[in-house]
Design an enzyme around this catalytic site. Structure first.
Site, PDB file in Angstrom:
ATOM      1  N   CYS A  30       0.858  -1.172   0.000  1.00  0.00           N
ATOM      2  CA  CYS A  30       0.000   0.000   0.000  1.00  0.00           C
ATOM      3  C   CYS A  30       0.903   1.233   0.000  1.00  0.00           C
ATOM      4  O   CYS A  30       2.120   1.109   0.119  1.00  0.00           O
ATOM      5  CB  CYS A  30      -0.930  -0.002   1.215  1.00  0.00           C
ATOM      6  SG  CYS A  30      -0.061  -0.254   2.768  1.00  0.00           S
ATOM      7  N   THR A  75       6.121   6.166  -6.990  1.00  0.00           N
ATOM      8  CA  THR A  75       6.999   6.951  -7.863  1.00  0.00           C
ATOM      9  C   THR A  75       6.690   8.446  -7.849  1.00  0.00           C
ATOM     10  O   THR A  75       7.563   9.239  -8.178  1.00  0.00           O
ATOM     11  CB  THR A  75       6.920   6.442  -9.314  1.00  0.00           C
ATOM     12  OG1 THR A  75       5.552   6.466  -9.730  1.00  0.00           O
ATOM     13  CG2 THR A  75       7.466   5.030  -9.430  1.00  0.00           C
ATOM     14  N   ARG A 122      12.817  -0.453  -3.814  1.00  0.00           N
ATOM     15  CA  ARG A 122      12.029  -0.819  -4.988  1.00  0.00           C
ATOM     16  C   ARG A 122      12.712  -0.316  -6.249  1.00  0.00           C
ATOM     17  O   ARG A 122      13.095   0.850  -6.334  1.00  0.00           O
ATOM     18  CB  ARG A 122      10.645  -0.187  -4.877  1.00  0.00           C
ATOM     19  CG  ARG A 122       9.635  -0.701  -5.902  1.00  0.00           C
ATOM     20  CD  ARG A 122       8.320   0.031  -5.699  1.00  0.00           C
ATOM     21  NE  ARG A 122       7.214  -0.629  -6.351  1.00  0.00           N
ATOM     22  CZ  ARG A 122       6.136   0.018  -6.786  1.00  0.00           C
ATOM     23  NH1 ARG A 122       6.032   1.337  -6.645  1.00  0.00           N
ATOM     24  NH2 ARG A 122       5.155  -0.635  -7.366  1.00  0.00           N
ATOM     25  N   ARG A 128       5.968   3.864 -18.015  1.00  0.00           N
ATOM     26  CA  ARG A 128       5.103   5.032 -17.846  1.00  0.00           C
ATOM     27  C   ARG A 128       5.299   5.680 -16.472  1.00  0.00           C
ATOM     28  O   ARG A 128       4.798   6.758 -16.216  1.00  0.00           O
ATOM     29  CB  ARG A 128       3.638   4.647 -18.068  1.00  0.00           C
ATOM     30  CG  ARG A 128       3.065   3.815 -16.979  1.00  0.00           C
ATOM     31  CD  ARG A 128       1.623   3.377 -17.214  1.00  0.00           C
ATOM     32  NE  ARG A 128       1.385   2.169 -16.450  1.00  0.00           N
ATOM     33  CZ  ARG A 128       1.120   2.143 -15.139  1.00  0.00           C
ATOM     34  NH1 ARG A 128       0.998   3.271 -14.464  1.00  0.00           N
ATOM     35  NH2 ARG A 128       0.965   1.006 -14.510  1.00  0.00           N
ATOM     36  N   TYR A 155       9.284  -4.051  -9.983  1.00  0.00           N
ATOM     37  CA  TYR A 155       7.994  -3.832 -10.658  1.00  0.00           C
ATOM     38  C   TYR A 155       8.269  -3.719 -12.146  1.00  0.00           C
ATOM     39  O   TYR A 155       9.025  -2.850 -12.576  1.00  0.00           O
ATOM     40  CB  TYR A 155       7.323  -2.573 -10.113  1.00  0.00           C
ATOM     41  CG  TYR A 155       5.887  -2.376 -10.565  1.00  0.00           C
ATOM     42  CD1 TYR A 155       5.068  -3.456 -10.895  1.00  0.00           C
ATOM     43  CD2 TYR A 155       5.332  -1.099 -10.645  1.00  0.00           C
ATOM     44  CE1 TYR A 155       3.748  -3.263 -11.284  1.00  0.00           C
ATOM     45  CE2 TYR A 155       4.016  -0.900 -11.034  1.00  0.00           C
ATOM     46  CZ  TYR A 155       3.220  -1.981 -11.358  1.00  0.00           C
ATOM     47  OH  TYR A 155       1.914  -1.796 -11.746  1.00  0.00           O
ATOM     48  N   ASP A 255      -2.953  -2.442  -2.304  1.00  0.00           N
ATOM     49  CA  ASP A 255      -2.496  -1.396  -3.221  1.00  0.00           C
ATOM     50  C   ASP A 255      -3.241  -0.076  -3.017  1.00  0.00           C
ATOM     51  O   ASP A 255      -3.187   0.807  -3.870  1.00  0.00           O
ATOM     52  CB  ASP A 255      -2.557  -1.821  -4.692  1.00  0.00           C
ATOM     53  CG  ASP A 255      -1.761  -0.883  -5.600  1.00  0.00           C
ATOM     54  OD1 ASP A 255      -0.719  -0.386  -5.146  1.00  0.00           O
ATOM     55  OD2 ASP A 255      -2.200  -0.612  -6.740  1.00  0.00           O
ATOM     56  N   ASN A 260      -3.375   5.469 -10.430  1.00  0.00           N
ATOM     57  CA  ASN A 260      -3.417   5.317 -11.901  1.00  0.00           C
ATOM     58  C   ASN A 260      -4.454   4.323 -12.408  1.00  0.00           C
ATOM     59  O   ASN A 260      -4.320   3.837 -13.528  1.00  0.00           O
ATOM     60  CB  ASN A 260      -2.034   4.909 -12.458  1.00  0.00           C
ATOM     61  CG  ASN A 260      -0.976   5.929 -12.130  1.00  0.00           C
ATOM     62  OD1 ASN A 260      -1.200   7.121 -12.320  1.00  0.00           O
ATOM     63  ND2 ASN A 260       0.152   5.492 -11.599  1.00  0.00           N
TER      64      ASN A 260
HETATM   65  O1  LIG Z   1       0.844   0.992  -6.903  1.00  0.00           O
HETATM   66  C1  LIG Z   1       1.357   0.180  -7.676  1.00  0.00           C
HETATM   67  O2  LIG Z   1       1.930  -0.811  -7.245  1.00  0.00           O
HETATM   68  C2  LIG Z   1       1.274   0.387  -9.081  1.00  0.00           C
HETATM   69  C3  LIG Z   1       1.393   1.560  -9.747  1.00  0.00           C
HETATM   70  C4  LIG Z   1       1.951   2.781  -9.175  1.00  0.00           C
HETATM   71  C5  LIG Z   1       3.337   2.646  -8.752  1.00  0.00           C
HETATM   72  O3  LIG Z   1       3.901   1.587  -8.748  1.00  0.00           O
HETATM   73  C6  LIG Z   1       4.086   3.829  -8.278  1.00  0.00           C
HETATM   74  O4  LIG Z   1       3.646   4.953  -8.487  1.00  0.00           O
HETATM   75  O5  LIG Z   1       5.138   3.628  -7.681  1.00  0.00           O
HETATM   76  C7  LIG Z   1       0.957   1.605 -11.128  1.00  0.00           C
HETATM   77  O6  LIG Z   1       0.866   0.542 -11.776  1.00  0.00           O
HETATM   78  O7  LIG Z   1       0.699   2.705 -11.628  1.00  0.00           O
END
Ligand SMILES: O=C(O)/C=C(\CC(=O)C(=O)O)C(=O)O
Length: 302
Positions: A30, A75, A122, A128, A155, A255, A260
């Site tokens: 989360c 991010t 991470r 994107r 990821y 999550d 997004n």
């Molecule tokens: O929350 C997640 O795990 C997935 C995300 C956002 C993300 O990874 C981030 O902003 O760091 C996504 O697919 O946009």
């Protein structure tokens, strides 16, 4: 600082799950967002979310019946881990964190993150969301955090696994994959793409997976809204295969606040009701929700 146009806010007033989480369950994926006035979003971010504070996260934790959280740096905060670290500190030991750091991070900064509750970094390869970071930089970071006993969360999207394989398989730590490496669930669960992911976990016992985010992966739904307790049926075979094949290396998280998402926002209570579809026995549920996250994030209590 305004959230992006069309940004979906998290679901207000989530239902109470019908599935009773085992005592001590951990929401192991989360985020917190800002609040932007206190913890500004990173200049290099690819999206501006709605604010989602630690107090709101902890209220959701209690409402759903989780005992603890793992808060993953999003991010939109770049490598500024203050919002995440602040939330971990404020949780009184009920939250651990996963940070994003640059090569320039100092040992003192890593120690401070450890003291706050961070236990991993991470590496994000979803184009994107982030700009490219050279692999030698990431490997250097992995070597440094390995000494702290931390792990690496990765990821990426399924089509990119072949290209990233050599890098992932040479990481020196436990490696936790977000959302099963984002399979295309319109492809067969025993097709070559998902088989490669299963092979990744089978051949590398240091690789774990979060079997989270059906709301992100599902193509045909139905979405977890309006009382739907049989949601995201197309994701079930994928997640269930991973849970049943690697029961000691899986994690689950809401999550929240679901950055997004484009077409709907799940009711987090109904999302919890997805769990027994992918972990059908009490033993699998206990491993997924309690034993595995405790071993990774609170080993001193196990
Ligand atoms: O929350 C997640 O795990 C997935 C995300 C956002 C993300 O990874 C981030 O902003 O760091 C996504 O697919 O946009």
């Amino acid at each position: 600082m305004h959230q992006d146009p069309g940004w979906l806010n998290w679901y207000a007033g989530p239902s109470k799950p019908r599935f009773q989480l085992p005592p001590g369950s951990v929401d192991a994926h989360c985020h917190v967002f800002g609040p932007g006035a206190e913890f500004p979003y990173a200049p290099e971010r690819k999206y501006t979310p709605c604010d989602a504070s630690k107090a709101q996260l902890f209220a959701l934790r209690d409402h759903l019946g989780f005992a603890r959280n793992v808060i993953v740096q999003a991010t939109c905060h770049g490598a500024d881990n203050r919002a995440m670290a602040d939330a971990c500190i404020a949780s009184n030991g009920k939250a651990r964190g996963v940070a994003t750091v640059k090569r320039s991070v100092t040992d003192e900064e890593l120690q401070a993150l450890h003291a706050a509750g961070v236990r991993g970094v991470r590496f994000n390869f979803v184009k994107r969301l982030v700009d490219f970071t050279p692999k030698d930089e990431l490997m250097e970071i992995a070597g440094r955090i390995a000494k702290l006993g931390w792990h690496v969360v990765i990821y990426f999207e399924a089509v990119d696994l072949p290209e990233l394989w050599d890098f992932f398989t040479s990481l020196p730590t436990t490696v936790v994959v977000d959302h099963m490496g984002r399979p295309d669930v319109s492809k067969p669960v025993d097709g070559p793409e998902f088989e490669l992911f299963v092979k990744f976990m089978r051949e590398y016992p240091n690789v774990w997976s979060k079997v989270s985010c059906p709301e992100r992966l599902s193509v045909s739904g139905p979405p977890a809204v309006n009382g739907e307790r049989n949601a995201y049926r197309d994701v079930i075979p994928f997640a269930r295969r991973i849970v049943e094949t690697f029961p000691d290396r899986v994690l689950w998280g809401t999550d929240w606040p679901h950055p997004n998402l484009k077409n709907h926002m799940p009711d987090d209570g109904l999302l919890v009701d997805f769990i027994p579809h992918i972990a059908p026995t009490p033993e699998l549920q206990r491993k997924l929700l309690v034993d595995n996250p405790m071993r990774l994030y609170w080993p001193e209590e196990v």
